[in-house]
Scaffold this motif. Structure first.
Motif, short mmCIF file in Angstrom:
data_model
loop_
_atom_site.label_atom_id
_atom_site.label_comp_id
_atom_site.label_asym_id
_atom_site.label_seq_id
_atom_site.Cartn_x
_atom_site.Cartn_y
_atom_site.Cartn_z
N GLN B 64 37.10 -6.89 -21.47
CA GLN B 64 37.02 -5.53 -22.02
C GLN B 64 38.33 -5.05 -22.61
O GLN B 64 38.35 -4.33 -23.61
N ILE B 65 39.44 -5.46 -21.98
CA ILE B 65 40.72 -4.96 -22.49
C ILE B 65 41.06 -5.54 -23.87
O ILE B 65 41.92 -5.02 -24.57
N TYR B 66 40.34 -6.61 -24.26
CA TYR B 66 40.53 -7.14 -25.61
C TYR B 66 39.37 -6.79 -26.53
O TYR B 66 39.22 -7.39 -27.60
N SER B 67 38.52 -5.82 -26.12
CA SER B 67 37.48 -5.36 -27.03
C SER B 67 38.16 -4.78 -28.28
O SER B 67 39.25 -4.19 -28.19
N TYR B 68 37.50 -4.94 -29.43
CA TYR B 68 38.17 -4.49 -30.66
C TYR B 68 38.53 -3.00 -30.61
O TYR B 68 39.58 -2.61 -31.13
N PRO B 69 37.70 -2.12 -29.95
CA PRO B 69 38.13 -0.71 -29.93
C PRO B 69 39.44 -0.50 -29.16
O PRO B 69 40.29 0.29 -29.58
N ASN B 70 39.59 -1.23 -28.05
CA ASN B 70 40.84 -1.06 -27.30
C ASN B 70 42.03 -1.59 -28.09
O ASN B 70 43.12 -1.01 -28.07
N LEU B 71 41.82 -2.69 -28.80
CA LEU B 71 42.90 -3.23 -29.63
C LEU B 71 43.23 -2.26 -30.77
O LEU B 71 44.41 -2.04 -31.08
N ILE B 72 42.19 -1.68 -31.38
CA ILE B 72 42.43 -0.71 -32.45
C ILE B 72 43.22 0.49 -31.92
O ILE B 72 44.18 0.96 -32.54
N ALA B 73 42.83 0.98 -30.72
CA ALA B 73 43.53 2.13 -30.14
C ALA B 73 45.01 1.81 -29.95
O ALA B 73 45.88 2.64 -30.22
N GLY B 74 45.30 0.58 -29.48
CA GLY B 74 46.69 0.18 -29.29
C GLY B 74 47.46 0.17 -30.60
O GLY B 74 48.61 0.63 -30.68
N GLN B 75 46.81 -0.33 -31.66
CA GLN B 75 47.48 -0.39 -32.96
C GLN B 75 47.65 1.01 -33.55
O GLN B 75 48.67 1.30 -34.20
N LEU B 76 46.67 1.90 -33.29
CA LEU B 76 46.81 3.29 -33.75
C LEU B 76 48.05 3.92 -33.14
O LEU B 76 48.84 4.58 -33.82
N ASP B 380 32.39 -4.65 -43.86
CA ASP B 380 31.36 -5.65 -44.17
C ASP B 380 31.60 -6.89 -43.31
O ASP B 380 32.10 -7.91 -43.74
N ILE B 381 31.23 -6.72 -42.04
CA ILE B 381 31.48 -7.80 -41.08
C ILE B 381 30.58 -8.99 -41.37
O ILE B 381 30.89 -10.12 -41.02
N ASN B 382 29.46 -8.72 -42.05
CA ASN B 382 28.58 -9.83 -42.44
C ASN B 382 29.28 -10.74 -43.44
O ASN B 382 29.33 -11.96 -43.26
N LEU B 383 29.88 -10.14 -44.44
CA LEU B 383 30.62 -10.92 -45.43
C LEU B 383 31.78 -11.67 -44.77
O LEU B 383 32.05 -12.84 -45.05
N PHE B 384 32.44 -10.97 -43.85
CA PHE B 384 33.60 -11.53 -43.16
C PHE B 384 33.20 -12.79 -42.38
O PHE B 384 33.84 -13.85 -42.50
N PHE B 385 32.12 -12.69 -41.58
CA PHE B 385 31.73 -13.84 -40.78
C PHE B 385 31.09 -14.94 -41.63
O PHE B 385 31.21 -16.12 -41.31
N PRO B 417 31.92 -12.44 -29.62
CA PRO B 417 33.27 -12.93 -29.89
C PRO B 417 34.06 -13.17 -28.60
O PRO B 417 33.85 -12.48 -27.60
N SER B 418 34.94 -14.13 -28.65
CA SER B 418 35.94 -14.29 -27.59
C SER B 418 36.97 -13.17 -27.76
O SER B 418 36.90 -12.36 -28.69
N SER B 419 37.96 -13.14 -26.88
CA SER B 419 39.01 -12.12 -27.03
C SER B 419 39.71 -12.27 -28.38
O SER B 419 40.01 -11.28 -29.05
N ARG B 420 39.97 -13.50 -28.77
CA ARG B 420 40.61 -13.70 -30.09
C ARG B 420 39.66 -13.30 -31.22
O ARG B 420 40.08 -12.79 -32.25
N VAL B 424 40.29 -10.54 -34.21
CA VAL B 424 40.02 -10.75 -35.63
C VAL B 424 39.13 -9.63 -36.18
O VAL B 424 39.34 -9.13 -37.29
N VAL B 425 38.14 -9.21 -35.36
CA VAL B 425 37.27 -8.10 -35.75
C VAL B 425 38.09 -6.80 -35.86
O VAL B 425 37.96 -6.03 -36.81
#
Lengths: 411, 481
Positions: B64-76, B380-385, B417-420, B424-425
Motif C-alpha cells: 500500500q505504501i507504494y500505491s501510486y496515490p501515495n507516491l504521487i502525494a510524496g512527489q506533490l 491514457d493508461i491503455n496507450l501506456f500499457f 502492478p508490483s510496487s515498481r 511507473v503508473v
C-alpha cells in the motif's frame, strides 16, 4: 522464467554502447609534455622521441640517441543534471578519478639516413565513474579502458629536407564496464552489479612524411591505421543470486579503434627564439560500422549499429626560448564525434576547447625536462531526445585538468 | 641555481594552471520543482484495487505504501504542494485474509525453483489505521465497480452475498463520514482528485475466462453510470483539478499472456488444444490450432491444469466444485479430447477477447468524452500499457516489460502492478498533471522502489502458480455486481 536472458540482453545492449563510446571519446592525444604544451601541434616538427606517435618521419632529423619518457595525470571533473525523464535537474557529481597514461620512446640514428625508434604509449586510456546509488546506475557506474601501443618505427631521410617514416603497432587493451541491474525481485544486498571485463589485442601501422620547404617553414603529415581489437572476456554478477541463473559467462566481441591523421604547418625561423605550428587532426569514426557481442553460453549475438561521424581537432601552439627555458603554450578545439541523441553518462562527450601551458628546461646538454598543463573546457552538453536505448536526458558539465611531465636524455 | 630557477618557473606555471582550472560549475537551465500557479493542499484518490495498492492477491501495508496515490502525494510534497500526511486504510503484512482459508491471501514466491508461487499460509494481518477521525485520502476499494461510486448501500451489506467484499468496510468504515465514496471524498475538500474506476467492469469477465460474470458491464449502462459519477464529482467539487485514467486492455496483462505460449509450445505435433467454447454448456468445441506466435489466452491459474493436458483428469472440476457438464468424460485426455476439453473458465477465447476489447474500447470512449464534459485531464493508461506490452519500458537504463515476474512491473497475481509498476503508473499520472496544470512535479525514481520480495533460494525448473489464484481473482472481481 525468462529472467536470465532478459538480464543478459539488456546488459549486452548497454555494454555495447559503452565499448563504442569508450573507444570514441576516451582517445588521448597527450603523448609527450613538449608536444602537449603546444596543444599537440607537432606533426610538422616531430623533433623529439614522441615523433614515434606524431610523425615517424621526424626521427630522421634527430641525430642523437635519445630516451624520452613521461607520464600525464588526467583529472576529470564531471557532473550531470537531470534526468529530464524524471522532471528533475538534480545534480550528480561523479567521483574524482585519476588516470596516468605513460609514454616512453627510444630513438637511435642507426645509419646516416635511416633512423629507428620504438615507443610505448596509451592512445586510449580513460574511464568514467558514477556513484553506486545514483539515478543512472542502471546505465553505468564504472568504465575503465586501458590500451598499450608498442610501435617499432623506422625513418628515412630522402633528401636533406624530406623524410618519410613508418611503424608497426602492436596493441593490447582491456576494458571494464560495470552497471547495476534492477532484478525484479527484492534483493537483500540491493541491486546486483554486472561487470563486463574484456581483454584483446590487435595490430596496426602508421606512416608519415616531413618536408622542410624552406629554412623556416616545414610541413608534416601522418596517418595511423585503425586497429581491430579481437576481445574476449566474461560477464559476472555481484552479488550473484544463484537462483536467478544470471548469465555470468564468456563474451567475445571485436572493437575497432579508429584511424587518425595529422597534417600541419610549422614556422621555425632560423635565428629567432620562437616557433609556431598549426595542425589539423582527422579521426575516422565513420568507418566504424557496427559492434557485435557474442555470448558463448548460447551463441546469441547482439548487434548495435554505430552512430559516429568523422571528426576533427584543430591545434595551434608554439614555444619561445628564454635562456635555458622554453616557454610554451597552445590552444585546441576538439569536435565531439557523438551526436546529441547518443550522449550518455558512460561518455558525456562534448565539443571542447583546450588551453595549454608548459615549460621546457635543459639542465645540461644531455638532460632536459618538460612540463605541461592542459585545461579542457567542455561545452555544456545537453542530452535531449536520447535514443530509446539511452532515454536519459539532461545536462553534462565537464572539465579536465591534465598535468604532463617528461624527462629526456640524449647523447 | 639552475634547479631553483626551474622550480620557480614551475611554480609560476602551476599557479597559472590553478587559476585556469578553478572555474566554478554553475547549475544549467532545467526543470525546477514547483507547483506553478496551481495550489494543491489536499489530494484524494478514488478507484479500485489498482488505486488501493492491492498486489499479489492481497492488500498489505508494504504494498500500500507504494500505491501510486501515495507516491504521487510524496512527489506533490517534494514540489512544495504541502498535501500533508496521505492517509490510507493500511493493513499490516501479510495483509488481508482469504475468506475460505482464513489465512493471508497474498501470493508469495515460495521457492525460486520454478518459481513456486502461491499463498504462504500465514495468519493474516490486521487494519492499523482504523481510528483516523476522517475519511482516508486513498479511497481505492479493491473490487469496486463504477456503480459503487455513488451507491449508498450499507458497506457491511457488501461484505455478504452477492458481493462478499469486506473491503468496503475497511476503506469507508463509517457512514457518518459519508455514505458512499463521493461523500467521503467531498468531506475532505480536495483540490486534486484522481479518479480511476471502470476496470472491474470488464476485468471480472476477463479473468474468469468470460464465465463469471458472463459479460462485461454493458456500454450503455457503463456510459450512464460513468456520466453520473463524474458529473456528481464535478458538481461536488467545482474547483478541484480532476484527473481520470482510462482502462488498459486486458490482453496486456501477464495473467493472460504467460501460460498460453508454454502450452502452445508443449503440444505435440498434430495435437490441437480443444477447449470449451464460450457460452456453450453443451458439448460444442473449438479446435483452433494455436501456435507460439498466436497462443491461446490461457489464464494464469490455468498453469496448474496445463500440466495435466493429455492426461485423464477432472481436477479442475473437483478443485472448483463445478458439476461435470453433461457429456464430459474425465477419463479422456484432458484438453485434447472433445469430451474432456480445456475449461472455458481458464481461457479467454477469440470471441471473448473481442468482447473484452470491445468493452474496453467503448468504456475508454465514454471516459474520454465525460472527462471532456467535466473538465478533467485524462491519463491514457491503455496507450501506456499497450506501449509497454509492445516495446518494454526503459527507465534510467533499466528495461521493464509486461512479462510475468521477470518484467518487473506486474505483481505475482499477474493482474495488478508490483510496487515498481505502481511507481511507473504514478509517473504517468504526474506527466499528465504537469502537462495539464503547469506544475513541475518531479517523478519517482523507479529504481528506489523495492522489487517483489523473494526467498532467493534455488529450486527446480517450471513455473508453478497456485490454482487458488482463480478463486482469489473471482473474490475480487467475479461477483462484483
Amino acid at each position: 522464467m525468462n529472467l536470465a536472458r532478459r538480464v543478459t540482453l539488456s546488459f549486452a545492449l548497454s555494454g555495447m554502447l559503452a565499448v563504442e563510446a569508450v573507444a570514441g571519446g576516451f582517445q588521448l592525444n597527450e603523448h609527450g609534455a613538449r608536444a602537449m604544451a603546444q596543444a599537440g601541434a607537432f606533426v610538422a616538427r616531430a623533433s623529439d622521441g614522441s615523433a614515434v606517435f606524431f610523425n615517424p618521419a621526424g626521427l630522421a632529423f634527430q641525430d642523437q640517441i635519445s630516451v624520452y619518457g613521461g607520464v600525464t595525470a588526467v583529472i576529470p571533473t564531471v557532473s550531470f543534471y537531470g534526468p529530464l525523464q524524471n522532471n528533475t535537474n538534480a545534480k550528480t557529481q561523479a567521483p574524482n578519478q585519476f588516470f596516468s597514461p605513460i609514454n616512453a620512446y627510444v630513438t637511435y640514428p642507426a645509419f646516416e639516413r635511416l633512423h629507428v625508434g620504438i615507443g610505448v604509449n596509451n592512445p586510449y586510456g580513460l574511464g568514467s565513474e558514477w556513484p553506486d546509488t545514483w539515478i543512472g546506475r542502471y546505465l553505468t557506474t564504472y568504465v575503465s579502458l586501458h590500451s598499450f601501443y608498442f610501435s617499432p618505427t623506422v625513418s628515412y631521410k630522402i633528401t636533406d629536407d624530406l623524410a618519410v617514416g613508418g611503424g608497426f603497432n602492436y596493441v593490447t587493451g582491456s576494458v571494464s564496464l560495470e552497471r547495476a541491474v534492477a532484478i525484479p525481485l527484492q534483493a537483500a544486498d540491493g541491486d546486483p552489479k554486472v561487470t563486463l571485463d574484456l581483454t584483446g589485442h590487435g595490430y596496426g601501422w602508421n606512416a608519415g612524411a616531413l618536408y622542410k620547404i624552406t629554412r623556416d617553414i616545414s610541413i608534416g603529415a601522418s596517418y595511423r591505421s585503425s586497429v581491430k581489437m579481437d576481445a574476449s572476456g566474461t560477464a559476472s554478477f555481484n552479488p550473484n543470486y544463484a537462483p536467478l541463473d544470471l548469465p555470468a559467462g564468456g563474451v567475445t566481441t571485436s572493437i575497432k579503434l579508429p584511424a587518425t591523421a595529422f597534417a600541419g604547418l610549422a614556422w621555425t625561423p632560423a635565428g629567432e627564439k620562437y616557433q609556431i605550428e598549426a595542425d589539423y587532426q582527422w579521426i575516422g569514426w565513420s568507418s566504424y560500422n557496427q559492434l557485435a557481442f557474442t555470448f558463448q553460453a548460447d551463441g546469441s549475438q547482439v548487434i548495435q549499429p554505430k552512430n559516429y561521424s568523422d571528426t576533427y581537432i584543430l591545434r595551434i601552439g608554439g614555444e619561445y626560448a628564454l635562456g635555458d627555458f622554453r616557454i610554451r603554450g597552445g590552444y585546441l578545439f576538439d569536435h565531439s564525434p557523438v551526436s546529441t541523441e547518443y550522449v550518455d553518462p558512460i561518455l558525456p562527450d562534448a565539443n571542447r576547447n583546450g588551453i595549454n601551458l608548459g615549460l621546457g628546461y635543459s639542465f645540461s646538454k644531455e638532460f632536459s625536462v618538460d612540463v605541461a598543463y592542459l585545461l579542457l573546457l567542455f561545452n555544456e552538453r545537453k542530452a535531449v531526445n536520447t535514443t530509446p536505448t539511452v532515454n536519459f536526458d539532461g545536462t553534462y558539465h565537464t572539465h579536465v585538468s591534465l598535468f604532463g611531465v617528461n624527462l629526456g636524455y640524449s647523447i | 641555481m639552475r634547479s631553483i630557477r626551474f622550480a620557480a618557473a614551475l611554480a609560476a606555471m602551476l599557479i597559472a594552471a590553478l587559476l585556469l582550472g578553478g572555474c566554478k560549475d554553475s547549475t544549467p537551465s532545467g526543470p525546477v520543482a514547483g507547483m506553478g500557479n496551481t495550489t494543491v493542499t489536499k489530494y484524494v484518490a478514488i478507484g479500485n484495487s489498482l488505486t488501493a495498492g492491492y498486489q499479489s492477491g492481497g492488500l498489505f501495508q508494504s504494498g500500500q505504501i507504494y500505491s501510486y496515490p501515495n507516491l504521487i502525494a510524496g512527489q506533490l510534497n517534494l514540489a512544495g504542494a504541502s498535501v500533508g500526511s496521505f492517509e490510507m486504510p493500511l493493513y499490516s503484512d501479510p495483509g488481508t485474509p482469504d475468506p475460505k482459508t482464513g489465512k493471508a491471501s497474498r501470493y508469495e514466491i515460495l521457492s525460486m525453483t520454478g518459481p513456486v508461487i502461491g499463498p504462504a499460509g500465514a495468519p493474516p494481518g490486521a487494519p492499523i489505521n482504523l481510528t483516523l477521525a476522517r475519511p482516508y485520502d486513498n479511497l481505492g476499494i479493491p473490487g469496486a465497480v463504477i456503480y459503487d461510486f455513488l451507491d449508498t448501500t450499507s458497506f457491511l451489506a457488501k461484505a455478504g452475498p452477492p458481493r462478499n467484499n469486506p473491503l468496503f468496510s475497511l476503506v469507508l468504515r463509517n457512514a457518518v463520514m459519508g455514505k458512499n465514496i463521493l461523500e467521503q471524498a467531498r468531506a475532505l475538500h480536495p483540490d486534486l482528485v484522481t479518479f480511476w474506476l471502470g476496470n472491474n467492469d470488464v476485468l471480472g469477465y476477463a479473468t474468469s475466462g468470460g464465465v463469471s460474470p458472463s459479460a462485461p458491464t454493458s456500454s450503455a449502462v457503463f456510459g450512464a453510470l460513468y456520466a453520473q459519477a463524474l458529473g456528481a464529482l464535478r458538481a461536488a467539487l467545482p474547483n478541484a483539478k480532476i484527473v481520470v485514467a482510462n482502462i488498459p486492455n486486458v490482453t496486456c496483462i501477464p495473467y493472460f499472456t504467460t501460460v498460453g505460449p508454454r502450452v502452445a509450445a508443449s503440444l505435440p505435433a498434430g495435437y490441437y488444444l480443444r477447449y470449451q467454447k464460450h457460452g456453450n454448456t453443451s458439448l460444442a468445441f473449438d479446435s483452433t490450432r494455436f501456435t507460439e506466435a498466436t497462443p491461446p489466452f490461457i489464464t494464469l491459474p490455468g498453469q496448474t491444469y496445463a500440466l495435466l493436458i493429455g492426461h485423464p483428469s477432472g481436477k479442475w472440476y473437483r478443485d472448483n466444485g463445478v458439476a461435470l457438464p453433461a457429456g464430459i468424460d474425465t477419463t479422456k485426455p484432458f484438453g485434447l479430447h472433445p469430451q474432456n476439453p480445456w475449461p472455458d473458465a481458464l481461457m479467454l477465447d477469440a470471441d471473448e477477447q473481442a468482447v473484452a476489447a470491445g468493452a474496453v474500447s467503448a468504456f475508454n470512449g465514454i471516459i474520454a468524452s465525460q472527462a471532456s464534459v467535466n473538465g478533467a485531464a485524462v491519463v491514457d493508461i491503455n496507450l501506456f500499457f499497450t506501449g509497454i506490452k509492445a516495446n518494454g519500458l526503459l527507465v534510467s537504463g533499466q528495461e521493464f516489460t509486461a512479462d510475468y515476474v521477470s518484467g518487473g512491473l506486474f505483481s505475482l497475481d499477474g493482474v495488478h502492478p508490483s510496487s515498481r509498476g505502481q511507481a511507473v503508473v504514478a509517473n504517468e499520472f504526474l506527466r499528465v498533471i504537469n502537462g495539464k496544470f503547469g506544475t513541475s512535479i518531479p517523478m519517482v525514481d523507479v529504481g528506489t522502489v523495492p522489487g517483489i520480495p523473494s526467498p532467493l533460494a534455488k529450486g527446480a525448473a517450471g513455473l508453478q502458480v497456485d490454482p487458488s489464484l482463480y478463486q482469489t481473482m473471482q473474490d475480487l472481481f467475479g461477483s462484483s455486481r
